[in-house]
Design an enzyme around this catalytic site. Structure first.
Site, PDB file in Angstrom:
ATOM      1  N   ASP A  73      -3.418   0.157  -0.554  1.00 45.35           N
ATOM      2  CA  ASP A  73      -4.526  -0.417  -0.461  1.00 45.35           C
ATOM      3  C   ASP A  73      -4.939  -1.770  -1.016  1.00 45.35           C
ATOM      4  O   ASP A  73      -5.558  -2.686  -0.573  1.00 45.35           O
ATOM      5  CB  ASP A  73      -5.778   0.399  -0.712  1.00 45.35           C
ATOM      6  CG  ASP A  73      -5.530   1.659  -0.101  1.00 45.35           C
ATOM      7  OD1 ASP A  73      -5.345   1.984   1.364  1.00 45.35           O
ATOM      8  OD2 ASP A  73      -6.053   2.773  -0.805  1.00 45.35           O
ATOM      9  N   LEU A  74      -4.544  -1.794  -2.495  1.00 43.20           N
ATOM     10  CA  LEU A  74      -4.758  -2.854  -3.036  1.00 43.20           C
ATOM     11  C   LEU A  74      -3.824  -4.129  -2.920  1.00 43.20           C
ATOM     12  O   LEU A  74      -4.480  -5.500  -2.499  1.00 43.20           O
ATOM     13  CB  LEU A  74      -4.368  -2.789  -4.888  1.00 43.20           C
ATOM     14  CG  LEU A  74      -5.556  -1.886  -5.338  1.00 43.20           C
ATOM     15  CD1 LEU A  74      -4.985  -1.580  -6.594  1.00 43.20           C
ATOM     16  CD2 LEU A  74      -6.833  -2.264  -5.440  1.00 43.20           C
ATOM     17  N   ALA A  95      -8.689   3.364  -4.165  1.00 41.33           N
ATOM     18  CA  ALA A  95      -7.545   2.526  -3.617  1.00 41.33           C
ATOM     19  C   ALA A  95      -6.214   2.842  -4.351  1.00 41.33           C
ATOM     20  O   ALA A  95      -6.431   2.843  -5.500  1.00 41.33           O
ATOM     21  CB  ALA A  95      -7.962   1.024  -3.902  1.00 41.33           C
ATOM     22  N   ASP A  96      -5.272   2.865  -3.498  1.00 46.94           N
ATOM     23  CA  ASP A  96      -3.878   3.033  -3.938  1.00 46.94           C
ATOM     24  C   ASP A  96      -3.237   1.815  -4.258  1.00 46.94           C
ATOM     25  O   ASP A  96      -3.902   0.798  -3.514  1.00 46.94           O
ATOM     26  CB  ASP A  96      -3.342   4.441  -3.426  1.00 46.94           C
ATOM     27  CG  ASP A  96      -3.138   3.948  -1.824  1.00 46.94           C
ATOM     28  OD1 ASP A  96      -3.146   2.574  -1.621  1.00 46.94           O
ATOM     29  OD2 ASP A  96      -2.500   4.592  -1.188  1.00 46.94           O
ATOM     30  N   SER A  97      -2.167   1.762  -4.538  1.00 46.65           N
ATOM     31  CA  SER A  97      -1.230   0.631  -4.734  1.00 46.65           C
ATOM     32  C   SER A  97      -1.164  -0.393  -3.207  1.00 46.65           C
ATOM     33  O   SER A  97      -1.348  -1.511  -3.138  1.00 46.65           O
ATOM     34  CB  SER A  97       0.106   0.536  -5.331  1.00 46.65           C
ATOM     35  OG  SER A  97       1.001   1.453  -4.575  1.00 46.65           O
TER      36      SER A  97
END
Length: 80
Positions: free
Chosen positions: A41-42, A37-39
């Site tokens: 996604d988070l 997960a990238d930022s």
């Protein structure tokens, strides 16, 4: 809501978001290492948690949610 019920809802959200088999998600699943997960996604996932559980999660708290266990513990301690 019990910890198991919270985990089940969170696992369902993760499975839907990250196209992952729900059975592969554990309390130790790490959002960045295991789910890539990238930022963005988070942030989207935190917003879904807020909607699902009716909780407001401040950015400083969201930054501490690294594993599924962190998410479950946060929701459990902040449920109305």
């Amino acid at each position: 809501m019990t910890e198991a019920e919270i985990f089940d809802k969170i696992a369902t959200l993760i499975a839907d978001n990250f196209q992952l088999d729900k059975d592969k998600i554990t309390m130790d699943t790490n959002f960045t290492k295991d789910l890539n997960a990238d930022s963005i996604d988070l942030v989207e996932f935190i917003m879904q948690l807020e909607d699902e559980f009716g909780a407001e999660i401040p950015d400083e708290d969201a930054a501490k949610i690294i594993t599924v266990a962190d998410a479950v513990a946060y929701i459990k301690s902040h449920q109305g």
